[in-house]
Every structure is written in structure tokens, then in C-alpha cells.
Scaffold this active site. Structure first.
Site, short mmCIF file in Angstrom:
data_model
loop_
_atom_site.label_atom_id
_atom_site.label_comp_id
_atom_site.label_asym_id
_atom_site.label_seq_id
_atom_site.Cartn_x
_atom_site.Cartn_y
_atom_site.Cartn_z
N LYS A 286 -0.12 1.19 -13.34
CA LYS A 286 0.88 0.09 -13.26
C LYS A 286 0.17 -1.25 -13.28
O LYS A 286 0.57 -2.17 -13.98
CB LYS A 286 1.69 0.25 -11.97
CG LYS A 286 2.41 -1.01 -11.53
CD LYS A 286 3.16 -0.83 -10.23
CE LYS A 286 2.39 -1.15 -8.97
NZ LYS A 286 2.20 -2.59 -8.70
N ASN A 287 -0.89 -1.36 -12.47
CA ASN A 287 -1.53 -2.68 -12.31
C ASN A 287 -2.36 -3.08 -13.52
O ASN A 287 -2.74 -4.25 -13.66
CB ASN A 287 -2.35 -2.72 -11.02
CG ASN A 287 -1.45 -2.74 -9.80
OD1 ASN A 287 -0.24 -2.91 -9.92
ND2 ASN A 287 -2.03 -2.57 -8.62
N ARG B 130 6.63 -9.73 -7.97
CA ARG B 130 5.66 -10.83 -7.91
C ARG B 130 4.75 -10.86 -9.13
O ARG B 130 4.29 -11.92 -9.55
CB ARG B 130 4.75 -10.63 -6.69
CG ARG B 130 5.29 -11.02 -5.39
CD ARG B 130 4.16 -11.18 -4.41
NE ARG B 130 3.63 -12.52 -4.42
CZ ARG B 130 2.61 -12.93 -5.12
NH1 ARG B 130 1.95 -12.10 -5.88
NH2 ARG B 130 2.21 -14.17 -5.06
N CYS C 265 5.36 -11.72 0.32
CA CYS C 265 6.03 -10.43 0.27
C CYS C 265 5.69 -9.67 1.54
O CYS C 265 5.00 -10.20 2.41
CB CYS C 265 5.68 -9.66 -0.99
SG CYS C 265 4.03 -8.98 -0.98
N ARG D 86 1.13 -14.57 -0.32
CA ARG D 86 0.51 -14.26 -1.62
C ARG D 86 0.42 -15.56 -2.42
O ARG D 86 1.17 -15.80 -3.36
CB ARG D 86 1.37 -13.24 -2.40
CG ARG D 86 1.73 -11.95 -1.68
CD ARG D 86 0.62 -10.95 -1.66
NE ARG D 86 0.20 -10.49 -2.97
CZ ARG D 86 0.68 -9.43 -3.59
NH1 ARG D 86 1.65 -8.73 -3.06
NH2 ARG D 86 0.20 -9.05 -4.77
N ASP E 176 -5.07 -1.03 -1.78
CA ASP E 176 -3.89 -0.25 -2.18
C ASP E 176 -3.97 1.21 -1.73
O ASP E 176 -3.02 1.97 -1.94
CB ASP E 176 -3.70 -0.32 -3.70
CG ASP E 176 -3.33 -1.72 -4.17
OD1 ASP E 176 -2.92 -2.54 -3.32
OD2 ASP E 176 -3.45 -2.00 -5.38
N ARG F 122 8.49 1.81 -7.15
CA ARG F 122 7.87 0.71 -7.89
C ARG F 122 6.50 1.12 -8.42
O ARG F 122 6.03 0.57 -9.42
CB ARG F 122 7.69 -0.51 -6.98
CG ARG F 122 8.99 -1.21 -6.65
CD ARG F 122 8.71 -2.50 -5.91
NE ARG F 122 7.57 -3.16 -6.48
CZ ARG F 122 6.54 -3.67 -5.80
NH1 ARG F 122 6.56 -3.66 -4.49
NH2 ARG F 122 5.54 -4.22 -6.41
#
Ligand code: EPU
Length: 426
Positions: free
Chosen positions: A5-6, A75, A99, A104, A297, A389
Site C-alpha cells: 500500500k505504502n 492523509r 491522526c 503528522r 508500522d 485500509r
């Protein structure tokens, strides 16, 4: 293994700069990806979806306004800032708020773009960046908590359109940045040093489309490895980005989890590993750090594992010092976890006990699902839209490893009064 995802989010944003279609392959099926598709469509980019593959056809005269309505849902929308500025000479992106995992700020993104010649102002809650011409410069992206991943992505993208050479010092070294640089180079950019703290970009003006397969998701892979360990599993994971998880493997091995490589492919970014673990685990210390250190993470998931170690472990969070929303929920399950500032002492217990718990952020929700798998009795994790997500049907992946997890709609469930299963997500 799912595509990352990132890596995918800034890569989808970077496609806005192309003058011909971009094919991105192997994307994960996640709500964050859906949100980015929605944002790109609003910006005038045509999006064709074929399962896990996307064909993005950017427009020469699209919109340059990323509205707050979308940015507040994700974000990471901030990563369109650099590409829009490069393509259209102007970008208006709603300023993301904080968040659940803490403040952030985006000051480093803005400072980097200003160094390339952009003017930045705030207008009605939007960041407005303008530049008739971007010019290469030396940009320092170090901040109080290390570098910035999406800030590096934004400056790297904008610099591909700048006149002359840009050097990013204290760039983020995360593998997702290497994957983005790889994609941009396929589009015709000239980027060297990605993956190190000094990245050099020779501005090329326009970029073309490309065909790019998104790298495997190291955070999903690490979560599955911890899931195997927490259930004393004997699990083989394919397509495992071992090279990107060395800090995690080091800590898993220190607790007594065995991570055995089953092939000799080089580089070890898509290899097969066997994870085995025996109760009891040894306590360990770990500190989250920028790559190649232990990733923030995976902090919550590792903390859950350490709840089962014989003794006291110490977890220090150096990237997002308030990223501990899972701590009080783990306590509800019988965990002995004591937080002081950015540090948590985890006193291992014999068992966790199932309980209703609430997810408040993406990785914290994964840690609660893992806790539920290992706990005695039934755990119900609510608000799992956070989980969706970043994990595509995590419960299905874990069930194939032998877990008993059921997804249900709590309202429908209340009506049906169905019998509970071992761990549930709703
Ligand atoms: N920071 C600043 N100023 C800035 C930007 C960041 O001080 O202008 C600070 C942050 O507050 C934080 C540190 O620098 O303390 C690192 O933040 P970074 O900018 O690197 O985070 P990010 O790029 O917004 C990405 C991931 C996060 C991941 C972090 C750190 C994406 C879409 N998000 O965020 O992923 O935790 O890097 O590795 O790539 C997740 O997937 O659950 C997630 C939160």
C-alpha cells in the site's frame, strides 16, 4: 504477498506526471487504494481497473485541487502535492490534520518544494504551491524524528521536472522510496541513490508512461510472520520480502521464533520462509527507527507477541511517540503493559483473555486481531474499517493459517443472535 500500500499510493500519485498511460500491477485491494483512485479521478486522471492492475491515463489539463473531503479520509493524499506541482505548475491540496497515531506535520514536504523554487501559502485550509519553473537544489529533509517518507516522495517527484540537479540529503531510505524511484526511472527520470540518505535527481522535464509491478508489502508480510509466531505456528510464507524485514527478523529470532529461508533466490525480496515458534518466548527490547531499523508500522503487532514472553520487554517508539492506542485495548485482554511517554514495558503473561476491543488505527487494529487469535475465549474487534485500509481480507489470510476469525455486521448479528466464534472482527 499483496503489493505494498505504502509503495502504491505515491506511485499512483506519480502517474499524474506522465504524458502517456501508466500500468501499475499487483495492487492490494484496500480502501486506501480506492480512495486514491477516487482522488485521481477527481484530478482528471482516467482510471481503468482490472482486478489488481490499474491503467492510469493522466490528463494534460486536469484539476490541481485535492479537496479536504478526500484528504481527510486519507492523509496519504498529500503525495499528490509534488506531482501536481510538477505537472501543472500549481497544486492546491487540503492540509492534512493529525491522526490517531499523533501529530503528522508536513513542514518538511513544504520546505523541500520551496527549495526547488515553489511559493507556498495556506488558503482556506489548503496548501497552495505554485512555480512557473522548478530549479534543482540541495534539499535537507531531516526532521526531529528522522526523515520523511512521503516528503521524500513529493520532493523526488517534483525534482524530476526541475531544471538542473537536485540532491536530497537525509532522504528516507525506505524500500517504498526505492520502488518509487524505480518506477520514475522507467518513466524516463534520472534518479540515483534511492534507498540511501542522499538521492540525486537530474531534471528531465516530461515523463512518459510505464509498466510497473508494485513491490510486496513488507508490513503485511511482517504481520503474517508475527501471527504465525503468536499461535506457535509452523507456517510457510511465499513472496516474503526478507531483505526488507531484517530488523524484524532479528527481533523475532531474539524472542526465540525461527525464521528459516527455504530458497536461495537473490536478492531476497520475494523468497519463501518458514516460521516456527515454541512457547515460551524470551523478552526483548526494540526501538522503532527509520529504515533499516524496526518499522513503526509493526510496533503494535510485535508488542502483542511480547505479551506472551517470559519476562519484561521494552518497546520504544521513536517515529510516532504517541502511537500506542492499542495499549489500553490490550490491557482489556489481560496484558500487563505500562506506558511512560514513548516507551512501554510489556510484562509477559501466561494468557490473554478474549474481550470486546476497539480498533482506533490501522496497525493497532491488526495487533488486536493477533491478540484475539492467541487469547483464550472470544475477542470481538470493532471499527475494523481501520484494518481494511491496509490489509486485504486479513481474516481470510489468517484463516488459511488455521485461525478462526469471522467478519460480521454487528447489527445483523444482534438480530440473528448467532453463536460467537473464537475471534471476530466487525
Ligand atoms: N515529520 C515531520 N515533518 C514532516 C513530515 C514528517 O516532522 O514534514 C515527522 C512525522 O511526524 C514522524 C516522522 O517525521 O514523526 C516520520 O513521518 P513520515 O513523514 O515519514 O510519515 P509519512 O510519510 O506520512 C509513511 C507511511 C506510514 C509510516 C511512516 C513512517 C505511507 C502512506 N505512510 O507516512 O504508514 O508509519 O511513513 O514509516 O507511506 C501505515 O501504513 O500504517 C502508516 C502510518
Amino acid at each position: 504477498m499483496d503489493g505494498s500500500k505504502n509503495a502504491a499510493l505515491p506511485e499512483m500519485a506519480a502517474a499524474l506526471m506522465a504524458t502517456s498511460p501508466v500500468h501499475l500491477r499487483g495492487l492490494p485491494e484496500l480502501s486506501d487504494i480506492d480512495n486514491m483512485v477516487r482522488l485521481l479521478a477527481e484530478l482528471g486522471c482516467e482510471v481503468e481497473r482490472d482486478g489488481r492492475d490499474l491503467r492510469l491515463i493522466p490528463s494534460a489539463d486536469g484539476s490541481c485541487h485535492a479537496r479536504y473531503d478526500i484528504v481527510r479520509t486519507m492523509r496519504a493524499s498529500i503525495c499528490v502535492l509534488g506531482p501536481l506541482l510538477a505537472r501543472y505548475g500549481e497544486a492546491r491540496v487540503a492540509m492534512p490534520g493529525g491522526c490517531a497515531i499523533g501529530d503528522r506535520p508536513v513542514d518538511l514536504h513544504l520546505r523541500g518544494l520551496e527549495a526547488l523554487g515553489a511559493t507556498i501559502e495556506l488558503d482556506g485550509g489548503d496548501i497552495v504551491a505554485k512555480a512557473d519553473r522548478l530549479t534543482g537544489a540541495t534539499v535537507f529533509l531531516g526532521g526531529p524524528f528522522g526523515s520523511t517518507v512521503l516528503g521524500t516522495a513529493n520532493v523526488m517527484c517534483a525534482a524530476t521536472h526541475a531544471e538542473g540537479v537536485t540532491v536530497i540529503e537525509s532522504a528516507a531510505c525506505e524500500p517504498e522510496i526505492m520502488d518509487l524511484a524505480d518506477m520514475l526511472n522507467r518513466m524516463g527520470a534520472s534518479i540515483t541513490g534511492a534507498g540511501t540518505p542522499r538521492v540525486t535527481i537530474r531534471g528531465r522535464g516530461t515523463l512518459e508512461g510505464c509498466d510497473h509491478r508494485v513491490m510486496p508489502d513488507r508490513i503485511v508480510a511482517g504481520t503474517l510472520a508475527i501471527a504465525a509466531a503468536i499461535t506457535n505456528g509452523d507456517v510457510t510464507l511465499e513472496d516474503f520480502p526478507l531483505d526488507h524485514l531484517l530488523a524484524v527478523v532479528d527481533r523475532l529470532q531474539a524472542t526465540g521464533v525461527s525464521v528459516q529461508r527455504m530458497d536461495e533466490l537473490e536478492p531476497a525480496q520475494r523468497c519463501t520462509v518458514k516460521i516456527t515458534s515454541e512457547r515460551r518466548l524470551k523478552p526483548v527490547l526494540f526501538t522503532t527507527q527509520p529504515y533499516p531499523g524496526f518499522p513503526t508500522d509493526l510496533q503494535a503487532q510485535m508488542m502483542t507477541l511480547l505479551c506472551f514472553a517470559d519476562g519484561n520487554s521494552i518497546v520504544t517508539e521513536k517515529i510516532f511517540p504517541d502511537r500506542f492506542l492499542h495499549v489500553s485495548e490490550l490491557t482489556r485482554m489481560g496484558a500487563q503493559v505500562y506506558r511512560q511517554g514513548g516507551t512501554v514495558v510489556v510484562q509477559g503473561v501466561q494468557d490473554l483473555v478474549g474481550a470486546p476491543v476497539m480498533a482506533s488505527d490501522l496497525r493497532g487494529s491488526a495487533s488486536l486481531v493477533l491478540a484475539g487469535m492467541a487469547a483464550k475465549g472470544t475477542t470481538t474487534v470493532s471499527r475494523i474499517y481501520h484494518l481494511d485500509r491496509g490489509y486485504a481480507n486479513l481474516e481470510c489470510q489468517l484463516n488459511t493459517l488455521g485461525a478462526e476469525i469471522e467478519r460480521f455486521d454487528p447489527d445483523a448479528e444482534a438480530q440473528a443472535q448467532a453463536a460467537p466464534s473464537q475471534a471476530e472482527v466487525c
